[in-house]
Write an enzyme that holds these catalytic residues in place. Structure first.
Site, short mmCIF file in Angstrom:
data_model
loop_
_atom_site.label_atom_id
_atom_site.label_comp_id
_atom_site.label_asym_id
_atom_site.label_seq_id
_atom_site.Cartn_x
_atom_site.Cartn_y
_atom_site.Cartn_z
N ASP A 39 3.57 0.77 -4.71
CA ASP A 39 2.57 1.65 -4.11
C ASP A 39 1.32 1.69 -5.02
O ASP A 39 0.93 2.73 -5.52
CB ASP A 39 3.21 3.05 -3.97
CG ASP A 39 2.38 4.01 -3.17
OD1 ASP A 39 1.31 3.61 -2.68
OD2 ASP A 39 2.79 5.18 -3.05
N LYS A 66 -1.84 1.06 -4.38
CA LYS A 66 -3.09 1.55 -3.77
C LYS A 66 -4.31 0.92 -4.44
O LYS A 66 -5.15 1.61 -5.05
CB LYS A 66 -3.19 3.08 -3.87
CG LYS A 66 -2.08 3.81 -3.13
CD LYS A 66 -2.38 5.29 -3.08
CE LYS A 66 -1.23 6.10 -2.54
NZ LYS A 66 -0.05 6.17 -3.43
N ASP A 68 -10.60 -1.36 -5.48
CA ASP A 68 -11.69 -1.87 -6.32
C ASP A 68 -12.36 -3.02 -5.57
O ASP A 68 -11.96 -3.37 -4.45
CB ASP A 68 -11.13 -2.34 -7.68
CG ASP A 68 -12.15 -2.09 -8.80
OD1 ASP A 68 -13.34 -2.37 -8.57
OD2 ASP A 68 -11.75 -1.61 -9.88
O1 LIG Z 1 -0.68 9.76 1.45
C1 LIG Z 1 0.18 9.49 0.62
C2 LIG Z 1 0.32 8.24 0.08
C3 LIG Z 1 1.31 8.00 -0.83
N1 LIG Z 1 2.13 8.97 -1.22
C4 LIG Z 1 3.20 8.59 -2.19
O2 LIG Z 1 4.47 8.86 -1.60
C5 LIG Z 1 5.33 9.45 -2.56
C6 LIG Z 1 5.70 10.81 -2.10
O3 LIG Z 1 6.60 11.42 -2.98
P1 LIG Z 1 7.27 12.82 -2.66
O4 LIG Z 1 8.06 13.13 -3.87
O5 LIG Z 1 8.12 12.61 -1.45
O6 LIG Z 1 6.21 13.82 -2.42
C7 LIG Z 1 4.60 9.42 -3.88
O7 LIG Z 1 4.95 8.26 -4.56
C8 LIG Z 1 3.15 9.36 -3.49
O8 LIG Z 1 2.40 8.65 -4.45
C9 LIG Z 1 2.00 10.21 -0.70
O9 LIG Z 1 2.78 11.14 -1.01
N2 LIG Z 1 1.02 10.45 0.21
#
Ligand SMILES: O=c1ccn([C@@H]2O[C@H](COP(=O)(O)O)[C@@H](O)[C@H]2O)c(=O)[nH]1
Length: 641
Positions: free
Chosen positions: A459, A461, A464
Site C-alpha cells: 500500500d 500510495k 510523485d
Molecule cells: O483510504 C484509505 C486508504 C488506505 N487505508 C489503509 O488501510 C489500512 C486500514 O487499517 P485499519 O487498521 O483497518 O484502520 C491502513 O493500512 C491504511 O493505511 C485506509 O485506511 N484508508
C-alpha cells in the site's frame, strides 16, 4: 510410527549428522556432482531418477542404524516422488499442479535437510533454490484449478514449537503421509483427466460432446470436490490441532473417507479410465498404501459440507468409460511417449458461451466494481494476469478478505501472514513501517504467499512525478516491483504517474510482465478527505486509459455512477478494494471511518481490507474467519448464489 517417535528420532539423527559432518566428512561416499542449473535439470529424464542414481543420498553416516537410514530415505523418497510429479506436471503445462508439487517438494527437502551431511545438504539447498525460482514464475502463470487450493498436511516433520506437545496417543504421521499421497494421487489423476479432456476438446471441437467426454468431466469434478474437502479441512485445523487436538479425529474420518473414495473410484465405471490414465502417465499408487486400499463396495461418503449437504454417491455402474470411438482415438492419437502426448494437448479450448451466459454478460454493469458475476467467471475473462489470479484465489479459497498487516516488526508481520494466510486472498503491507526491515523480509513474505496462495499488495500510495515513482517502484532500497503483486498510487500528480508506472511494467526488460497490477486510490476513508469529485473522476478516466496495468481501485463504494469524459471500455472489469472495514468499531480518534464487511460488499467492494479489526484483537485467526464468512456471504448474495 507415532509422530512423537519420529520427531524425537529426527533430533537424534540431526545430532548424529552433525558429529559425522565434523568428524568424518569423507565417510559420505562419492560426493554428488552438483546438479545442473534448473533448466538443464528440467530436461533430465526425471529428477527422481537422476537423484536416485546418486549413492550419497543413502548417507553412509547412518548405515550403522538401519531405522535411521529408513527415516531419512523415506523423507527423501517422498521428496523425490513430489519432484518427479512436479516435473511431469510442469512439462504437461498443468501449472497449478506443478506449483503445488514443487512447493510440497521444497518443504519436504527443507524438513529433511537437517538430517543430511553438508555436501548433501548443499545440494538439497541448491535444488530447493532452483525449484523456488521456478515456483515464483509458475505461480504467476498457474491458472485456476482445484490443485491450486490443496493444502496437504505434508509437514511430517513439524515445526519445533509443537514437537513438545506431541503425545504418544496422537495422530500417526503415516496417516498424514498417506492422506497426502492419496490426495496427490487423486490430484494427479485429476490433472491427467484435464489433459485428456483438452485433447478431447481439441479433436472434437465441432462435434457434440459425447458420453466419454462427460465421463471425463464428471471424474474431474469428483476430484475437485475431494480437493475442496481437503481445503476445508486444512482451513479448519492448524497442524497442532491435527496432531493433538480436534483435528486428529477429523483426520481419521477424512482418511477413511478417502480410502473409501479411492475404493469406490476403482470400482466405478471410471475404473478403466483411471487405469488408462495411470498407464498413460506412468502414475503409480505407491506400494506402501496400495495394499491398504481394498476396493470397497460404493457407499455414501461420510464427509458433509459445512452447509450440511451430503456429497452425492458415486455412480455404481460398472460400464467402461471409454466408448469404442474414444478407445480407438486414444489408441491412435496418443503416442507412447508422454511428452508427445502432452505436446498434443497443452491449450484448453475456450468453450462457446451459452445463451444464458451471454444474457448475463449483457446485464453486467460497465464499471463492474459492483459486478454480479462470480469471481470464477471474472477470472476466466479478465485480460490482466494478476486480476485473474486474484479472482482465482478468491474463488478457490472462498474469501474476499485482505488483511492490512500494519505491524512494525518483521517477526510479527511474518507470523501474522503465516497464521492468517489460509483465510485471506491478499496480504496488504506498509513495508516502510517495519522497524527492522531487511531485504530478506519480502522474500520470506513471498514464500508465505506461495505457501498459502495469497497475493501481496504494498500500500505504497505512490504520489510523485512519473520519473520519481518509476525509481521508487522498480528499484531503490525496497525493490517493490520484485515482490509486490499489487501496488497503488494516488491521482494527485495527474495522469503522468499512471503513465509512468504502466510504462515501467511494459518495458521489455521488466521481469514480471503480466504478474503485476496497479490500483488507483480513488477515494479515502479518512474524515474530510479531498479525494472526491474531480479527483475520483480523473481516477476512473485514468484507469480506463491505462487499463493494461490498472486493475482497479481502492475506494469505499462502487464507482459505477461516476460520470466521466472517457467512455467505459468494452468488458471493463475493474476490481474494487474497500479499506476501512471493521466489525467492531465505527472509527478511530484520528479520523479513520469504518464500515462492516457486509456494507462494504453491498456498496460494491470486491475485496474488503481490514487492519486493526483483525490483527489487533486477541484472536486474529478466529476473527479473520468471521470477516471471511461475512464478506463471503455478502458476495454470494450479490452474485445471486
Ligand atoms: O483510504 C484509505 C486508504 C488506505 N487505508 C489503509 O488501510 C489500512 C486500514 O487499517 P485499519 O487498521 O483497518 O484502520 C491502513 O493500512 C491504511 O493505511 C485506509 O485506511 N484508508
Amino acid at each position: 510410527m507415532p509422530l512423537f517417535a519420529f520427531s524425537r528420532r529426527r533430533r537424534r539423527d540431526a545430532n548424529t549428522v552433525n558429529s559425522a559432518r565434523d568428524a568424518k566428512p569423507q565417510q559420505l561416499g562419492t560426493p554428488m556432482t552438483p546438479l545442473p542449473p534448473y533448466r538443464t535439470h528440467f530436461r533430465a529424464k526425471t529428477f527422481s531418477e537422476a537423484s536416485l542414481r546418486s549413492p550419497s543420498l543413502t548417507c553412509a553416516s547412518f548405515q550403522s542404524d538401519q531405522t535411521q537410514v529408513a527415516s531419512k530415505s523415506e523423507l527423501l523418497g517422498h521428496a523425490l516422488h513430489l519432484a518427479r510429479l512436479a516435473v511431469i506436471l510442469d512439462r504437461a503445462k498443468v501449472y497449478t499442479g506443478a506449483v503445488r508439487a514443487y512447493y510440497d517438494c521444497c518443504s519436504l527437502l527443507g524438513s529433511v535437510e537437517p538430517l543430511l551431511a553438508r555436501v548433501e545438504s548443499d545440494i538439497t539447498q541448491q535444488i530447493s533454490k532452483s525449484y523456488k525460482k521456478r515456483l515464483a514464475s509458475l505461480s504467476a502463470l498457474a491458472p485456476i484449478s482445484a490443485g491450486h487450493t490443496l493444502q496437504f498436511p505434508l509437514n511430517i516433520s513439524p515445526a519445533p514449537d509443537y514437537h513438545a506437545d506431541v503425545s504418544a496417543e496422537s495422530v500417526q504421521p503415516t496417516q498424514l503421509i498417506e492422506l497426502n499421497h492419496l490426495c496427490q494421487f487423486l490430484c494427479t489423476l485429476g490433472h491427467c483427466a484435464q489433459i485428456i479432456r483438452n485433447l478431447e476438446a481439441e479433436t472434437q471441437e465441432n462435434q457434440p460432446k459425447g458420453r466419454d467426454c462427460e465421463s471425463l468431466l464428471s471424474l474431474s469434478s469428483e476430484f475437485e470436490k475431494l480437493q475442496e474437502d481437503i481445503t476445508r479441512f486444512r482451513a479448519y485445523y492448524s497442524n497442532k490441532e491435527l496432531v493433538n487436538g480436534a483435528g486428529s479425529n477429523v483426520l481419521y474420518v477424512l482418511l477413511g473417507s478417502f480410502r473409501r473414495k479411492i475404493g469406490n473410484l476403482m470400482n466405478s465405471k471410471h475404473k478403466q479410465l483411471i487405469m488408462f490414465l495411470l498407464a498413460l502417465f506412468d502414475i503409480k499408487l505407491p506400494s506402501e498404501y496400495e495394499a491398504e486400499i481394498k476396493p470397497l463396495p460404493p457407499q455414501p461418503l461420510t464427509i458433509r459440507k459445512p452447509d450440511g449437504r451430503e456429497r452425492p454417491e458415486l455412480p455404481k455402474s460398472e460400464q467402461s468409460p471409454l466408448t469404442p470411438g474414444l478407445k480407438t482415438k486414444f489408441a491412435t492419437k496418443i503416442p507412447e511417449d508422454l511428452r508427445e502426448a502432452v505436446r498434443l494437448a497443452p491449450v484448453p479450448i475456450p468453450r462457446k458461451s451459452s445463451k444464458r451466459q451471454r444474457n448475463r454478460d449483457e446485464a453486467r454493469p460497465k464499471m463492474s466494481s459492483k459486478s454480479h458475476l462470480t469471481y470464477g467467471e471474472r477470472a476466466k475473462q479478465h485480460p490482466n494476469g494478476v486480476a485473474r489470479k486474484l479472482f482465482e484465489i478468491a474463488e478457490s479459497k472462498k474469501t474476499n478478505v485482505v488483511v492490512s498487516a500494519d505491524l512494525t516488526t518483521s517477526q510479527e508481520l511474518l507470523n501474522l501472514a503465516d497464521e492468517l494466510g489460509p483465510y485471506i486472498a491478499v496480504l496488504k503491507t506498509h513495508i516502510d513501517i517495519l522497524d527492522d526491515f531487511r531485504p530478506s523480509i519480502p522474500e520470506r513474505l513471498k514464500d508465505l504467499a506461495i505457501k498459502h496462495n495469497f497475493l501481496i499488495f504494498e500500500d505504497r500510495k505512490f504520489v510523485d512525478i512519473g520519473n520519481t515513482v518509476q525509481k521508487q517502484y522498480h528499484g531503490g532500497a525496497l525493490q517493490i516491483s520484485s515482490w509486490a503483486d499489487i501496488v497503488n498510487c494516488t491521482m494527485l500528480p495527474g495522469e503522468g504517474i499512471v503513465q509512468a508506472l504502466t510504462e515501467t511494467a511494459e518495458r521489455d526488460d521488466f521481469p514480471y510482465k503480466d504478474e503485476r497490477g496497479l490500483l488507483i486510490l480513488a477515494t479515502m476513508t479518512s474524515k474530510g478527505s479531498l479525494a472526491t469529485g474531480e479527483y475520483t473522476k480523473v481516477s476512473v478516466e485514468c484507469a480506463r486509459k491505462y487499463s493494461r496495468f490498472v486493475i482497479g481501485f481502492v475506494a469505499s463504494r462502487t464507482l459505477g455512477d461516476v460520470e466521466t469524459d472517457v467512455a467505459a471500455l468494452d468488458n471493463e472489469d475493474f476490481v474494487l478494494f474497500t479499506t476501512g472495514v471493521n466489525m467492531a468499531s465505527k472509527g478511530d480518534k484520528l479520523g479513520q471511518q469504518y464500515q462492516t464487511p457486509k456494507s462494504a460488499v453491498e456498496s460494491g467492494a470486491d475485496f474488503i481490507i481490514a487492519g486493526r479489526g483483525i490483527y489487533a484483537v486477541p484472536n486474529p485467526v478466529e476473527t479473520a474467519k468471521l470477516y471471511r464468512d461475512e464478506g463471503w456471504k455478502a458476495y454470494l448474495s450479490r452474485v445471486g448464489k
